[in-house]
Design an enzyme around this catalytic site. Sequence first.
Site, PDB file in Angstrom:
ATOM      1  N   HIS A   1       0.814  -1.216   0.000  1.00 36.61           N
ATOM      2  CA  HIS A   1       0.000   0.000   0.000  1.00 36.61           C
ATOM      3  C   HIS A   1       0.847   1.265   0.000  1.00 36.61           C
ATOM      4  O   HIS A   1       1.939   1.320   0.566  1.00 36.61           O
ATOM      5  CB  HIS A   1      -0.938   0.003   1.202  1.00 36.61           C
ATOM      6  CG  HIS A   1      -0.240  -0.065   2.530  1.00 36.61           C
ATOM      7  ND1 HIS A   1       0.241   1.040   3.176  1.00 36.61           N
ATOM      8  CD2 HIS A   1       0.052  -1.121   3.325  1.00 36.61           C
ATOM      9  CE1 HIS A   1       0.789   0.692   4.316  1.00 36.61           C
ATOM     10  NE2 HIS A   1       0.699  -0.622   4.435  1.00 36.61           N
ATOM     11  N   ASP A   2       0.349   2.276  -0.685  1.00 35.04           N
ATOM     12  CA  ASP A   2       0.912   3.633  -0.681  1.00 35.04           C
ATOM     13  C   ASP A   2       2.313   3.710  -1.289  1.00 35.04           C
ATOM     14  O   ASP A   2       3.069   4.639  -0.996  1.00 35.04           O
ATOM     15  CB  ASP A   2       0.938   4.217   0.742  1.00 35.04           C
ATOM     16  CG  ASP A   2      -0.445   4.268   1.371  1.00 35.04           C
ATOM     17  OD1 ASP A   2      -1.286   5.045   0.878  1.00 35.04           O
ATOM     18  OD2 ASP A   2      -0.697   3.519   2.332  1.00 35.04           O
TER      19      ASP A   2
ATOM     20  N   GLY B   1       5.002  -0.999   2.766  1.00 33.51           N
ATOM     21  CA  GLY B   1       4.206   0.186   2.477  1.00 33.51           C
ATOM     22  C   GLY B   1       5.011   1.460   2.381  1.00 33.51           C
ATOM     23  O   GLY B   1       6.096   1.589   2.954  1.00 33.51           O
TER      24      GLY B   1
END
Length: 267
Positions: A120-121, A138
């Site tokens: 994520h991200d 992340g």
Amino acid sequence: MTIHPTAAIDPGAELHETAIVGPYTVIGPEVKIGARSEIGAHCAISGPTVIGDENRIGPFATVGAPPQDIKYRDEPTELIIGNRNVIREYASLHRGTPAGQGYSRIGDDNLLMAYTHIAHDCTVGNGVIMANAVTLAGHVLIEDRAIIGGLTAIQQFVRIGTFTYIGGMSGLSKDVPPYVVMAGIRKQMRIGGINQIGMRRAGFAAENIKKLQAAYKIIFRTPELLLQEALDRALAVDENCPEVKHLVGFFRHSKQGVLRQVNGNDD
């Protein structure tokens, strides 16, 4: 549009008329797939996810899955993929989180080999090569044209600089500066010098490579200097040289700390 009869595509998905979808692939709502993109067999693509033009996604890839974050509560975060990427079999690419930037982004012309994982991200630039089983935790940033060897693991919030060449089975918990060649595992990580071969192949000016080498030696080969003094001296090599400016700026904007350990050989 060429869609295999066994593929399951949600009515809410938007596929360009030239897209190709292989057998047993499942595409959920809020997915957009651009022109001439090819999705292989047994893929799982969920949204919100945008996949640009001329991408090739191999079999069993998972694209746009929810982030592996225990705080995530089904918020509508995104995965954004650019154009002409090759994403090989069993790759897993996740959306962002509300606490992060809200999306993961992959640029153009990247090669993500089998079993690569982008959490994520994360942000991956353009022309990046990630070999088999490279894993990004992340919030990782990979700048343009970096090459990362297989089985490399990169900790959360780490940045990888442009034109960096990272050897396989590396473990990274600090930022890796741009334009260098390096390998190792955590405390054994070592930088071997400037990525001269990659820069020459990419058409960098020979004079700029020489200036970058001079700045590199000031930063990495003068242990008697404090970091800020070394950065000031490195920038003074030529503050108008884009490569020197980027190298120095990369250090100055680091939040994780930048890897500076070197091996025993000069360039």
